[in-house]
Design a protein around this motif. Structure first.
Motif, PDB file in Angstrom:
ATOM      1  N   GLY A 204       0.829  -1.197   0.000  1.00 31.32           N
ATOM      2  CA  GLY A 204       0.000   0.000   0.000  1.00 31.32           C
ATOM      3  C   GLY A 204       0.863   1.247   0.000  1.00 31.32           C
ATOM      4  O   GLY A 204       1.905   1.290   0.664  1.00 31.32           O
ATOM      5  N   ILE A 205       0.436   2.250  -0.748  1.00 35.14           N
ATOM      6  CA  ILE A 205       1.195   3.499  -0.870  1.00 35.14           C
ATOM      7  C   ILE A 205       0.277   4.661  -0.538  1.00 35.14           C
ATOM      8  O   ILE A 205      -0.851   4.748  -1.058  1.00 35.14           O
ATOM      9  CB  ILE A 205       1.776   3.658  -2.290  1.00 35.14           C
ATOM     10  N   SER A 216       3.280   0.661   3.154  1.00 33.03           N
ATOM     11  CA  SER A 216       2.699  -0.130   4.246  1.00 33.03           C
ATOM     12  C   SER A 216       3.758  -0.901   5.011  1.00 33.03           C
ATOM     13  O   SER A 216       3.483  -1.427   6.087  1.00 33.03           O
ATOM     14  CB  SER A 216       1.661  -1.099   3.678  1.00 33.03           C
ATOM     15  N   THR A 217       4.981  -0.987   4.473  1.00 31.00           N
ATOM     16  CA  THR A 217       6.072  -1.654   5.189  1.00 31.00           C
ATOM     17  C   THR A 217       6.760  -0.733   6.186  1.00 31.00           C
ATOM     18  O   THR A 217       7.713  -1.151   6.855  1.00 31.00           O
ATOM     19  CB  THR A 217       7.104  -2.186   4.181  1.00 31.00           C
ATOM     20  N   GLY A 218       6.309   0.515   6.263  1.00 27.39           N
ATOM     21  CA  GLY A 218       6.880   1.463   7.220  1.00 27.39           C
ATOM     22  C   GLY A 218       7.951   2.361   6.652  1.00 27.39           C
ATOM     23  O   GLY A 218       8.603   3.103   7.393  1.00 27.39           O
ATOM     24  N   LYS A 219       8.148   2.323   5.346  1.00 30.52           N
ATOM     25  CA  LYS A 219       9.190   3.128   4.721  1.00 30.52           C
ATOM     26  C   LYS A 219       8.638   4.489   4.336  1.00 30.52           C
ATOM     27  O   LYS A 219       7.602   4.593   3.678  1.00 30.52           O
ATOM     28  CB  LYS A 219       9.729   2.412   3.484  1.00 30.52           C
ATOM     29  N   LEU A 220       9.333   5.538   4.746  1.00 33.70           N
ATOM     30  CA  LEU A 220       8.970   6.912   4.393  1.00 33.70           C
ATOM     31  C   LEU A 220       9.976   7.425   3.366  1.00 33.70           C
ATOM     32  O   LEU A 220      11.168   7.500   3.650  1.00 33.70           O
ATOM     33  CB  LEU A 220       8.974   7.811   5.629  1.00 33.70           C
ATOM     34  N   ILE A 221       9.487   7.756   2.188  1.00 26.54           N
ATOM     35  CA  ILE A 221      10.353   8.198   1.092  1.00 26.54           C
ATOM     36  C   ILE A 221      10.156   9.693   0.903  1.00 26.54           C
ATOM     37  O   ILE A 221       9.052  10.143   0.564  1.00 26.54           O
ATOM     38  CB  ILE A 221      10.033   7.441  -0.208  1.00 26.54           C
ATOM     39  N   LYS A 222      11.201  10.450   1.135  1.00 26.91           N
ATOM     40  CA  LYS A 222      11.133  11.895   0.971  1.00 26.91           C
ATOM     41  C   LYS A 222      11.547  12.287  -0.437  1.00 26.91           C
ATOM     42  O   LYS A 222      12.423  11.666  -1.035  1.00 26.91           O
ATOM     43  CB  LYS A 222      12.018  12.591   2.001  1.00 26.91           C
ATOM     44  N   SER A 223      10.914  13.321  -0.932  1.00 25.44           N
ATOM     45  CA  SER A 223      11.208  13.787  -2.283  1.00 25.44           C
ATOM     46  C   SER A 223      12.317  14.834  -2.252  1.00 25.44           C
ATOM     47  O   SER A 223      12.322  15.710  -1.371  1.00 25.44           O
ATOM     48  CB  SER A 223       9.956  14.399  -2.914  1.00 25.44           C
ATOM     49  N   PRO A 224      13.273  14.757  -3.174  1.00 24.90           N
ATOM     50  CA  PRO A 224      14.262  15.842  -3.267  1.00 24.90           C
ATOM     51  C   PRO A 224      13.585  17.157  -3.625  1.00 24.90           C
ATOM     52  O   PRO A 224      12.566  17.169  -4.316  1.00 24.90           O
ATOM     53  CB  PRO A 224      15.192  15.376  -4.393  1.00 24.90           C
ATOM     54  N   LYS A 225      14.133  18.237  -3.162  1.00 23.18           N
ATOM     55  CA  LYS A 225      13.617  19.554  -3.545  1.00 23.18           C
ATOM     56  C   LYS A 225      14.245  19.921  -4.884  1.00 23.18           C
ATOM     57  O   LYS A 225      15.331  20.505  -4.949  1.00 23.18           O
ATOM     58  CB  LYS A 225      13.939  20.586  -2.462  1.00 23.18           C
ATOM     59  N   PHE A 226      13.523  19.555  -5.942  1.00 24.87           N
ATOM     60  CA  PHE A 226      14.105  19.641  -7.275  1.00 24.87           C
ATOM     61  C   PHE A 226      14.450  21.071  -7.673  1.00 24.87           C
ATOM     62  O   PHE A 226      15.429  21.303  -8.362  1.00 24.87           O
ATOM     63  CB  PHE A 226      13.143  19.030  -8.299  1.00 24.87           C
ATOM     64  N   LEU A 227      13.653  22.033  -7.246  1.00 26.82           N
ATOM     65  CA  LEU A 227      13.929  23.420  -7.617  1.00 26.82           C
ATOM     66  C   LEU A 227      15.233  23.929  -7.021  1.00 26.82           C
ATOM     67  O   LEU A 227      15.841  24.853  -7.536  1.00 26.82           O
ATOM     68  CB  LEU A 227      12.777  24.321  -7.183  1.00 26.82           C
ATOM     69  N   LEU A 228      15.690  23.304  -5.929  1.00 25.99           N
ATOM     70  CA  LEU A 228      16.939  23.718  -5.301  1.00 25.99           C
ATOM     71  C   LEU A 228      18.082  22.777  -5.622  1.00 25.99           C
ATOM     72  O   LEU A 228      19.188  23.204  -5.935  1.00 25.99           O
ATOM     73  CB  LEU A 228      16.755  23.796  -3.782  1.00 25.99           C
ATOM     74  N   LEU A 229      17.821  21.457  -5.565  1.00 21.46           N
ATOM     75  CA  LEU A 229      18.892  20.483  -5.725  1.00 21.46           C
ATOM     76  C   LEU A 229      19.283  20.262  -7.174  1.00 21.46           C
ATOM     77  O   LEU A 229      20.374  19.771  -7.455  1.00 21.46           O
ATOM     78  CB  LEU A 229      18.472  19.154  -5.098  1.00 21.46           C
ATOM     79  N   SER A 230      18.397  20.579  -8.133  1.00 19.50           N
ATOM     80  CA  SER A 230      18.735  20.361  -9.536  1.00 19.50           C
ATOM     81  C   SER A 230      19.709  21.400 -10.059  1.00 19.50           C
ATOM     82  O   SER A 230      20.257  21.261 -11.142  1.00 19.50           O
ATOM     83  CB  SER A 230      17.468  20.381 -10.391  1.00 19.50           C
ATOM     84  N   HIS A 285      10.353   1.740 -10.233  1.00 23.91           N
ATOM     85  CA  HIS A 285      10.998   0.438 -10.380  1.00 23.91           C
ATOM     86  C   HIS A 285      11.380  -0.139  -9.020  1.00 23.91           C
ATOM     87  O   HIS A 285      11.260  -1.361  -8.799  1.00 23.91           O
ATOM     88  CB  HIS A 285      12.234   0.559 -11.274  1.00 23.91           C
ATOM     89  N   GLN A 286      11.828   0.682  -8.094  1.00 21.47           N
ATOM     90  CA  GLN A 286      12.180   0.208  -6.766  1.00 21.47           C
ATOM     91  C   GLN A 286      10.957  -0.347  -6.040  1.00 21.47           C
ATOM     92  O   GLN A 286      11.042  -1.380  -5.369  1.00 21.47           O
ATOM     93  CB  GLN A 286      12.806   1.339  -5.950  1.00 21.47           C
ATOM     94  N   LEU A 287       9.808   0.324  -6.172  1.00 18.82           N
ATOM     95  CA  LEU A 287       8.581  -0.155  -5.531  1.00 18.82           C
ATOM     96  C   LEU A 287       8.101  -1.453  -6.156  1.00 18.82           C
ATOM     97  O   LEU A 287       7.606  -2.345  -5.457  1.00 18.82           O
ATOM     98  CB  LEU A 287       7.494   0.923  -5.620  1.00 18.82           C
ATOM     99  N   CYS A 288       8.242  -1.573  -7.476  1.00 18.11           N
ATOM    100  CA  CYS A 288       7.825  -2.812  -8.150  1.00 18.11           C
ATOM    101  C   CYS A 288       8.716  -3.987  -7.759  1.00 18.11           C
ATOM    102  O   CYS A 288       8.271  -5.144  -7.818  1.00 18.11           O
ATOM    103  CB  CYS A 288       7.839  -2.616  -9.663  1.00 18.11           C
ATOM    104  N   ASP A 289       9.963  -3.711  -7.366  1.00 17.25           N
ATOM    105  CA  ASP A 289      10.848  -4.785  -6.922  1.00 17.25           C
ATOM    106  C   ASP A 289      10.394  -5.395  -5.599  1.00 17.25           C
ATOM    107  O   ASP A 289      10.757  -6.533  -5.279  1.00 17.25           O
ATOM    108  CB  ASP A 289      12.281  -4.265  -6.759  1.00 17.25           C
ATOM    109  N   LEU A 290       9.593  -4.659  -4.829  1.00 15.23           N
ATOM    110  CA  LEU A 290       9.232  -5.095  -3.479  1.00 15.23           C
ATOM    111  C   LEU A 290       7.978  -5.936  -3.431  1.00 15.23           C
ATOM    112  O   LEU A 290       7.730  -6.600  -2.414  1.00 15.23           O
ATOM    113  CB  LEU A 290       9.047  -3.870  -2.565  1.00 15.23           C
ATOM    114  N   THR A 291       7.156  -5.931  -4.487  1.00 19.38           N
ATOM    115  CA  THR A 291       5.824  -6.511  -4.357  1.00 19.38           C
ATOM    116  C   THR A 291       5.277  -6.994  -5.692  1.00 19.38           C
ATOM    117  O   THR A 291       5.890  -6.775  -6.742  1.00 19.38           O
ATOM    118  CB  THR A 291       4.868  -5.463  -3.752  1.00 19.38           C
ATOM    119  N   ASP A 292       4.092  -7.641  -5.614  1.00 15.17           N
ATOM    120  CA  ASP A 292       3.361  -8.078  -6.811  1.00 15.17           C
ATOM    121  C   ASP A 292       2.135  -7.206  -7.072  1.00 15.17           C
ATOM    122  O   ASP A 292       1.682  -7.112  -8.207  1.00 15.17           O
ATOM    123  CB  ASP A 292       2.912  -9.536  -6.660  1.00 15.17           C
TER     124      ASP A 292
END
Length: 402
Positions: A204-205, A216-230, A285-292
């Motif tokens: 679940g996402i 749903s596995t407890g992983k929190l994925i933060k987004s890069p601040k593209f306007l600053l980091l790019s 692709h990383q999320l698809c590697d974890l589940t069906d």
């Protein structure tokens, strides 16, 4: 029928580049003329019978038909015979396609349809047109690092990926960007592909506020601040984008220096968008590697772009990821993708199923106390993780997405 869209960068010669710019300019003229014709017809019908405007007046006969697509396409065909500028955007032989200008009228017609159905405002006049469409392709148009287009002939492309096997090129669009010209080819196949079956493992996402997504596995994925980091941040703490926009404000509009700065800013925005899209594909692709199976909430992200989290959602591109990129990667890799009802996912306990409404004071202070505390079973978890875990055991039969 399956359709795929592939994008390639064009490498036109000087003659082809001149013709592309000529077609774009003529398409812009046709679009603005057709829009003006429609607006004048509608304005003439707003006048009261017993009074006239003191300043201006639209004098169009009462029995004149509304200039819809069929009416304007017919007049365009007649105008081509006498207008050399319109005639220049046409095929050089009867076997080639000559419907580029008709596609421009169709674009305007779709804009008016959306205006009525979605309650949008009037379409705007175009200062520049950035793309045009060839609605039908020539025979044997696919070549090695080149592509054959009506009127332009064989044109070189940077073939970054091979053409899909078993597909035919049905339509092509040329797009002008800050970094050059691009060719978007639509391939289609009559073969039917069965839907991806439901697998054993589920994920679940939840689209979060502090994090980009929570799983749903407890992983929190933060987004890069593209306007600053790019872009590299300068010594004064400002990014080049901020500095260029400040310099642009001081330039005279439409001057040579103003246009140069506009081009630099457009290139920078394109670089940021490419970095964001690349990160989205890698994450999918990383999320698809974890589940069906992948389940996401059915959220209207357009409302997010106008709400309290508008800056974060626009910078991260969460709507593009959930609605476009993730479903495509799931389909490509044979993963089951579904959207679930968003209601009560943040209030239902993923462990016992108890629904407990959060107080408004807690919901507003989203920077603090982002915890799910169940008074029934005393289960504690990050609120975004709990919302991501809720749909899996109870809502797998909800509506299919993607």
């Amino acid at each position: 029928m399956i359709t795929l869209t592939y994008q390639y960068k064009l490498k036109p010669n000087k003659r082809q580049e001149t013709e592309i710019n000529q077609i774009l300019d003529v398409c812009r003229t046709v679009y603005n003329y057709a829009l003006r014709e429609r607006k004048d017809w509608l304005s003439s019908r707003k006048i009261e019978i017993n009074s006239c405007s003191i300043i201006t007046e639209y004098i169009i006969p009462a029995d004149a038909a509304y200039p819809n697509y069929n009416y304007q396409a017919k007049n365009l065909t007649i105008a081509k015979k006498t207008n050399p500028r319109l005639k220049s955007v046409s095929a050089k032989s009867r076997h080639e396609n000559a419907q580029v200008l008709q596609q421009t009228l169709k674009t305007l017609d779709r804009a008016f349809s959306e205006m009525k159905s979605l309650g949008k405002g009037f379409p705007r006049f175009k200062k520049k047109l950035r793309s045009f469409v060839f609605p039908a392709m020539l025979k044997n148009c696919l070549g090695n690092s080149r592509f054959k287009l009506p009127q332009l002939g064989w044109i070189k492309i940077k073939q970054s990926r091979q053409y899909p096997e078993g597909f035919q090129a049905k339509q092509a669009r040329i797009v002008r960007k800050a970094t050059g010209y691009y060719l978007m080819i639509i391939f289609s196949s009559s073969e039917s592909v069965p839907e991806n079956p439901v697998g054993k493992r589920s994920l679940g996402i939840d689209a979060g506020i502090e994090s980009f997504v929570a799983t749903s596995t407890g992983k929190l994925i933060k987004s890069p601040k593209f306007l600053l980091l790019s872009t590299a941040v300068g010594a004064n703490g400002h990014s080049p984008l901020q500095l260029l926009q400040r310099r642009l404000k001081k330039k005279k509009k439409e001057s040579s220096n103003w246009l140069k700065l506009q081009n630099k800013i457009a290139r920078l925005h394109e670089k940021i968008a490419d970095a964001r899209r690349d990160w989205h594909f890698k994450l999918a692709h990383q999320l698809c590697d974890l589940t069906d199976n992948i389940f996401v909430e059915d959220i209207n992200f357009k409302s997010w772009s106008r709400g309290i989290v508008r800056k974060q959602s626009l910078d991260s591109g969460i709507g593009q990821f959930i609605n476009e990129i993730l479903p495509y990667i799931c389909w490509e890799r044979g993963k089951y993708y579904a959207k679930v009802d968003k209601n009560y996912t943040s209030q239902e306990c993923p462990k016992c199923g108890q629904i407990e409404k959060k107080k408004l004071s807690v919901c507003v202070a989203f920077r603090r106390n982002r915890k799910h505390n169940c008074s029934h079973c005393n289960y504690q978890e990050n609120r975004d993780v709990a919302a991501a875990s809720t749909p899996i055991p109870s809502r797998e039969g909800s509506k299919r997405g993607g």
